[in-house]
Write an enzyme that holds these catalytic residues in place. Sequence first.
Site, short mmCIF file in Angstrom:
data_model
loop_
_atom_site.label_atom_id
_atom_site.label_comp_id
_atom_site.label_asym_id
_atom_site.label_seq_id
_atom_site.Cartn_x
_atom_site.Cartn_y
_atom_site.Cartn_z
N GLY A 120 3.60 -3.63 3.41
CA GLY A 120 2.87 -2.79 4.39
C GLY A 120 1.98 -3.64 5.28
O GLY A 120 0.87 -3.26 5.63
N GLY B 78 -0.03 -2.65 8.85
CA GLY B 78 -0.97 -1.54 8.94
C GLY B 78 -2.36 -2.04 9.30
O GLY B 78 -2.56 -3.20 9.69
N ILE C 81 8.19 -1.97 6.54
CA ILE C 81 9.42 -1.20 6.81
C ILE C 81 9.76 -1.26 8.30
O ILE C 81 10.85 -0.88 8.71
CB ILE C 81 9.25 0.26 6.34
CG1 ILE C 81 10.60 0.94 6.17
CG2 ILE C 81 8.30 1.04 7.25
CD1 ILE C 81 10.53 2.26 5.45
N ARG C 82 8.83 -1.77 9.11
CA ARG C 82 9.03 -1.83 10.57
C ARG C 82 8.54 -3.19 11.04
O ARG C 82 7.82 -3.88 10.30
CB ARG C 82 8.22 -0.74 11.26
CG ARG C 82 6.72 -0.93 11.04
CD ARG C 82 5.88 0.20 11.57
NE ARG C 82 4.52 0.11 11.06
CZ ARG C 82 3.48 -0.30 11.76
NH1 ARG C 82 3.60 -0.69 13.01
NH2 ARG C 82 2.28 -0.35 11.22
N TYR D 182 -3.02 12.44 -2.05
CA TYR D 182 -3.42 11.03 -1.93
C TYR D 182 -4.31 10.64 -3.12
O TYR D 182 -4.10 9.61 -3.75
CB TYR D 182 -4.17 10.86 -0.62
CG TYR D 182 -4.69 9.47 -0.32
CD1 TYR D 182 -3.82 8.44 0.04
CD2 TYR D 182 -6.06 9.20 -0.36
CE1 TYR D 182 -4.31 7.18 0.35
CE2 TYR D 182 -6.55 7.94 -0.04
CZ TYR D 182 -5.67 6.94 0.32
OH TYR D 182 -6.15 5.68 0.64
N LYS E 292 -3.78 7.97 -6.10
CA LYS E 292 -4.69 6.82 -6.33
C LYS E 292 -5.16 6.77 -7.78
O LYS E 292 -5.20 5.70 -8.38
CB LYS E 292 -5.88 6.88 -5.37
CG LYS E 292 -5.53 6.57 -3.91
CD LYS E 292 -4.94 5.18 -3.77
CE LYS E 292 -4.68 4.77 -2.34
NZ LYS E 292 -3.84 3.55 -2.23
P1 NAD Z 1 -1.74 1.84 7.13
O1 NAD Z 1 -1.24 3.24 7.10
O2 NAD Z 1 -2.49 1.37 8.31
O3 NAD Z 1 -0.51 0.84 6.89
C1 NAD Z 1 0.49 1.09 5.94
C2 NAD Z 1 1.69 0.22 6.28
O4 NAD Z 1 2.71 0.53 5.33
C3 NAD Z 1 2.26 0.49 7.68
O5 NAD Z 1 2.39 -0.72 8.41
C4 NAD Z 1 3.63 1.12 7.39
O6 NAD Z 1 4.62 0.75 8.35
C5 NAD Z 1 3.95 0.53 6.03
N1 NAD Z 1 4.93 1.34 5.29
C6 NAD Z 1 5.08 2.68 5.29
N2 NAD Z 1 6.12 3.03 4.50
C7 NAD Z 1 6.62 1.88 4.00
C8 NAD Z 1 7.70 1.58 3.12
N3 NAD Z 1 8.50 2.53 2.60
N4 NAD Z 1 7.93 0.27 2.82
C9 NAD Z 1 7.15 -0.71 3.34
N5 NAD Z 1 6.14 -0.49 4.18
C10 NAD Z 1 5.87 0.80 4.50
O7 NAD Z 1 -2.60 1.61 5.78
P2 NAD Z 1 -3.86 0.66 5.56
O8 NAD Z 1 -5.03 1.35 6.14
O9 NAD Z 1 -3.54 -0.72 5.94
O10 NAD Z 1 -4.01 0.80 3.97
C11 NAD Z 1 -3.39 -0.07 3.05
C12 NAD Z 1 -3.75 0.37 1.65
O11 NAD Z 1 -5.20 0.42 1.51
C13 NAD Z 1 -3.26 1.76 1.24
O12 NAD Z 1 -2.94 1.77 -0.13
C14 NAD Z 1 -4.46 2.65 1.47
O13 NAD Z 1 -4.43 3.80 0.66
C15 NAD Z 1 -5.58 1.71 1.05
N6 NAD Z 1 -6.87 2.12 1.65
C16 NAD Z 1 -7.08 2.05 2.99
C17 NAD Z 1 -8.29 2.47 3.52
C18 NAD Z 1 -8.56 2.42 5.00
O14 NAD Z 1 -9.62 2.90 5.45
N7 NAD Z 1 -7.68 1.84 5.81
C19 NAD Z 1 -9.29 2.97 2.68
C20 NAD Z 1 -9.03 3.07 1.31
C21 NAD Z 1 -7.82 2.61 0.79
#
Ligand code: NAD
Length: 319
Positions: free
Chosen positions: A8, A11, A35-36, A141, A145
């Site tokens: 991922g 993201g 995935i992208r 969600y 978690k």
């Molecule tokens: P995001 O949604 O910005 O990015 C997620 C990435 O996962 C994307 O680039 C997407 O293309 C990719 N993805 C989706 N489906 C996929 C698949 N099947 N295979 C591979 N890649 C795939 O998420 P983020 O904000 O970077 O968060 C990352 C982690 O941190 C997550 O577990 C999230 O729950 C956790 N988190 C984030 C925050 C926050 O504020 N950003 C807060 C608490 C926890």
Amino acid sequence: MKRILVTGAFGQIGSELVIKLREEYGKDHVLATDIRTSNGEAVDSGPFEILDVTNGEKMLETAKNFKADTIIHLAAMLSAVAETKPLLAWHLNMGGLINALETARELNLKLFVPSSIGAFGPSTPKSKTPQTTVQRPETMYGINKVSGELLCDYYFKKYQVDTRGVRFPGLISYAAPPGGGTTDYAVEIYYEAVQKGTYTSFIKKGTYLDMMYMPDALQAIIHLMEADPERLKHRNAYNITAMSIGPEHIAEEIKKHIPDFSIQYKPDPIRQKIAESWPNSLDDACARAEWGFKTEYDLPKMTADMLDKIKAQLGRSPS
Ligand code: NAD
């Protein structure tokens, strides 16, 4: 950590983490997967492969070929989107995690898995939420978690997989847009302040949530992954936070830089309900004691930096 596979990777967190890891561990030692594809620096600065985390065989093969010693597993569906697609969220969040755990078990890898303030629920103590407390979340969600935290504990105890994690608060950043979480307002507000001078918040005034600026979040991941394992009593997952704030506090801080800035409130029922089920402020004493967690950015320092960086991004002159 020497050879790190990030899932991922494009993201909100990954697109900055990959660049920082490449600076610290060497550009060829960090494999970005998603995935992208993306057109950012995270793709151009080192190796990249398409990897769907729900494909366990491909994940194992990719980690083996790269000779990874660590996986940082970021691929997930975030809180607000997961509430609209709960079955898909289960499939991605739990299916991806079990594949990461199995890959780590088979290849003897370290594994970082982020949890979230979303792992708490309405019956959790709201203020100074303890490290170990009631966890009965009511969102898909949150259920993912909590299950993830327990699964990581299970793999550590049963198979000695070196799993580690934190409960991230809402993360604020400017490099990549947030991916559909409840705290996304805290990023949008800065962009709209610069672009329009006004913002309509989908979260009500007075709704306190924990937040953190991205540089502190990236540092926390690296600190935890490099920490002495003997000291980690709560390895999955540590409460961490930098500030406990509501939308009005960010607005007041923005006004110090953009005096005409105004904020209105039009709560979105789904995200407001989620926000109200989460803690107001976490107690992060265990993270501080066990691996030296600390932050550099408070609300004023973060706001000044966010506004400068967004103005530079949009080609406006700094304040
Ligand atoms: P995001 O949604 O910005 O990015 C997620 C990435 O996962 C994307 O680039 C997407 O293309 C990719 N993805 C989706 N489906 C996929 C698949 N099947 N295979 C591979 N890649 C795939 O998420 P983020 O904000 O970077 O968060 C990352 C982690 O941190 C997550 O577990 C999230 O729950 C956790 N988190 C984030 C925050 C926050 O504020 N950003 C807060 C608490 C926890």
